[in-house]
Motif scaffolding. Sequence first.
Motif, short mmCIF file in Angstrom:
data_model
loop_
_atom_site.label_atom_id
_atom_site.label_comp_id
_atom_site.label_asym_id
_atom_site.label_seq_id
_atom_site.Cartn_x
_atom_site.Cartn_y
_atom_site.Cartn_z
N ASP A 10 -38.26 46.13 -13.62
CA ASP A 10 -37.92 45.37 -14.83
C ASP A 10 -37.09 46.21 -15.79
O ASP A 10 -36.75 45.76 -16.90
CB ASP A 10 -39.20 44.93 -15.56
N GLY A 11 -36.82 47.43 -15.40
CA GLY A 11 -36.09 48.37 -16.24
C GLY A 11 -36.41 49.77 -15.76
O GLY A 11 -36.99 49.94 -14.67
N PHE A 12 -36.06 50.77 -16.57
CA PHE A 12 -36.24 52.15 -16.13
C PHE A 12 -36.85 53.01 -17.23
O PHE A 12 -36.55 52.83 -18.41
CB PHE A 12 -34.90 52.77 -15.70
N THR A 13 -37.68 53.93 -16.78
CA THR A 13 -38.13 55.01 -17.65
C THR A 13 -37.20 56.18 -17.39
O THR A 13 -37.30 56.85 -16.36
CB THR A 13 -39.59 55.37 -17.34
N THR A 14 -36.26 56.38 -18.29
CA THR A 14 -35.19 57.34 -18.06
C THR A 14 -35.63 58.76 -18.38
O THR A 14 -36.48 59.00 -19.25
CB THR A 14 -33.97 56.99 -18.92
N MET A 15 -35.03 59.71 -17.64
CA MET A 15 -35.28 61.13 -17.90
C MET A 15 -33.94 61.83 -17.91
O MET A 15 -33.11 61.61 -17.01
CB MET A 15 -36.19 61.70 -16.82
N PHE A 16 -33.74 62.68 -18.89
CA PHE A 16 -32.44 63.32 -19.07
C PHE A 16 -32.50 64.76 -18.61
O PHE A 16 -33.50 65.44 -18.80
CB PHE A 16 -32.02 63.21 -20.53
#
Lengths: 439, 439
Positions: free
Chosen positions: B385-391
């Motif tokens: 349903d979307g993303f948990t982003t990591m930079f």
Amino acid sequence: MAKQLHLGAFMRPVSIHTGAWRYPGALPDANFSLAAIQRFIRSLEAAKFDYFFMADHLGVLNLPRQALMRSHTVTSFEPFTLLSALAGVTERIGLVATASTTYDEPFHVARRFASLDHISGGRTGWNVVTTSNPDSSRNFGLETQPDHAARYHRAREFHDVVTGLWDSFADDAFVMDAAKGIYFDPARMHALNHKGEHFSVSGPLNIARPVQGWPVIFQAGASDPGRQLAAETAEAVFAAESTLEGSKAYYDDVKGRAATVGRNPDHIKIMPAVFLVVGDTVEEARAKRAKLDSLVHYDSGIHSLSGMLGHDVSGFDPDGPLPDIPESNASKSSRRFMIELARAENLTIRQLAAKAGSYGGLAFVGTAKTIADEMQHWLEQAACDGFTTMFPYLPEGLEDFTGKVVPELQARGLFRTEYEGETLRDHLGLPRPDNRFFA
Amino acid sequence: MAKQLHLGAFMRPVSIHTGAWRYPGALPDANFSLAAIQRFIRSLEAAKFDYFFMADHLGVLNLPRQALMRSHTVTSFEPFTLLSALAGVTERIGLVATASTTYDEPFHVARRFASLDHISGGRTGWNVVTTSNPDSSRNFGLETQPDHAARYHRAREFHDVVTGLWDSFADDAFVMDAAKGIYFDPARMHALNHKGEHFSVSGPLNIARPVQGWPVIFQAGASDPGRQLAAETAEAVFAAESTLEGSKAYYDDVKGRAATVGRNPDHIKIMPAVFLVVGDTVEEARAKRAKLDSLVHYDSGIHSLSGMLGHDVSGFDPDGPLPDIPESNASKSSRRFMIELARAENLTIRQLAAKAGSYGGLAFVGTAKTIADEMQHWLEQAACDGFTTMFPYLPEGLEDFTGKVVPELQARGLFRTEYEGETLRDHLGLPRPDNRFFA
């Protein structure tokens, strides 16, 4: 320079007085309004207060429904979340939070305070409490609270563990040498490996040493074990003596105990709680207080009066005199005080209930000049190092004090006109503790 | 309107990548700098992210000294104090904190989240974790951690108690009728009186119901009990599948389990974690990642590689090939993956250690267009349903994403260009839970 006062504010969002939320101009929804509390702390910081001290309970007070429903203290913010949010809108004022040694874990407490100390640039204090409210225990899995001696014994070890965890890293541990790939020097990290009677905590804490070394340790010890704990560990004491003589004796006792255990008595500040009502005349101040006390609902006042008398007096005629009541196990001093007051002033039960439901401790009610006189006298008599102030209603009662009494104190040279340091330790004149593991 | 992505950021002050603090332009002292983190969250809010999710550990990771000293994760802020401070400098972005059900008390957790929800105007989420790091137990008085099943059993009851405490007051309980002296209606307050296997909690909570009713419940369940707990209680899931097919299967499994227990599958958002490196060309993005991975110190990488192989390989020649190593109890998939990689690419131990020390999960490395393509494909394939982003490094890696990829997603209609609601529930399209005790 002559000795100056320290000033802290003991705060609830709506005020510490039961009737305050009904006072004209009060903000009864401050319990849900960060903006209201931001306004209060900005006024205190503009007045150069040493600290903002957030009152706390670990539960709803177990009052009869008829009294509880009158109380704005049934809901409030949690101290760490509130003070962290306030850190962002202030620059210098200290931020003191209560944390219980009976119902929390030393690792959590050490970590939250260290984090808040970094967030605030070194402005935190820990009010060490053992949580006297017996109902709190039932929110944490216990049918009855641990007894007084057990709570204080645990508190002493809790303090040792927390301060040991704060010392997990030397101040110079974090070398952050990108070229060599060394983030910190492991020789400058210490694992506590505490194994005691109540706690077993390995450490290290996963946060750098607080800016202040340790947050300032606050306590309110009144009992013998409480005074001893304060003498051994506290750096500021929220004292509750209601007379000058009582406070002088407390001051001498606690500072003497501190000296006995090898501490510098100057490094434990005695800060009696005082309730403040300011008027342009003494009569006006007294009228404000009388109006405020009249706003304590009868259902609250009669409950407080019954407690003080050790006898349920809610069945008597509110507008009749206090009948003779039987002896009980209630505190003899509060029982005698209320009975003598009723007789001396010929008060009805309703009038007596209003007094019982009001703030019963030390109060300075007067003009900027008379209140400054009293504060100066207490300081000169070595009955205190300053005051933990309490305001009758907010914002007006607070702004009466910061706007009228503080300038009078400043004009007399009794209070700072500008912050001289950055941290709460700086404001209070307290040294930064050595790290017990690292030079 | 076509379905849109949700975007959260999984953050550490310096980044989640071990080598990040050494990257040119990185801020290795962000662990001690509120200002740095304020900058990051302001960028995320300007890009209209759903939430800022703070990573957390209850202790220093138990690594060998030679690996630990390379790690910027050894120190960080505590989540509640940090997120409360960040609430004051943001208006809309969600604030997600981790709290452990194994090492904390439901009353404390319920209270802190309720307070942060009031402070932030309804923007909090609780990442429910059982704390898998076995060393954490030794900071809380236990020699060994409770086993996996026991931790999940306790977590389920912990969730029931916390949500029950949040329901202590009806939304209309606080009538604040100054004339009548009624602060709240006691008929609209509920004492939980929970007595269960792990917890006995009387309540009520001494704070009004959170703005969102309940903060949004996050979880990262991967095991069978973890997926079941997520299906029963979670509203957003931090998933860790590293392939499209794996994530589709996870999505179907967890949403199916939710439907089986009577929940609406749309009310549990699957948000896989993804590591993002953005370049103006794919080659540039790959070069950035290679540079970052090269900054993982050999002492860290060799420790990670030994862990994945289940065999200490630190004694071998770093610049020689990987010898045959014996079978072990390590995860068979990671062991086989590393051995096959070494053979296929003819890697030295040093090269293999660099890969082992880098982020090993799902990564999108490319241009704004290629990354938007991948995200769109995952969404259209119902893998998320979307993303948990990591930079990869901060602030540059974050600002590459917010400045380049987010506009591309917005241009495609795949991501919001303005917040439409006020609360985290609004952003995620989640309903406000009914109060179980009051209509």
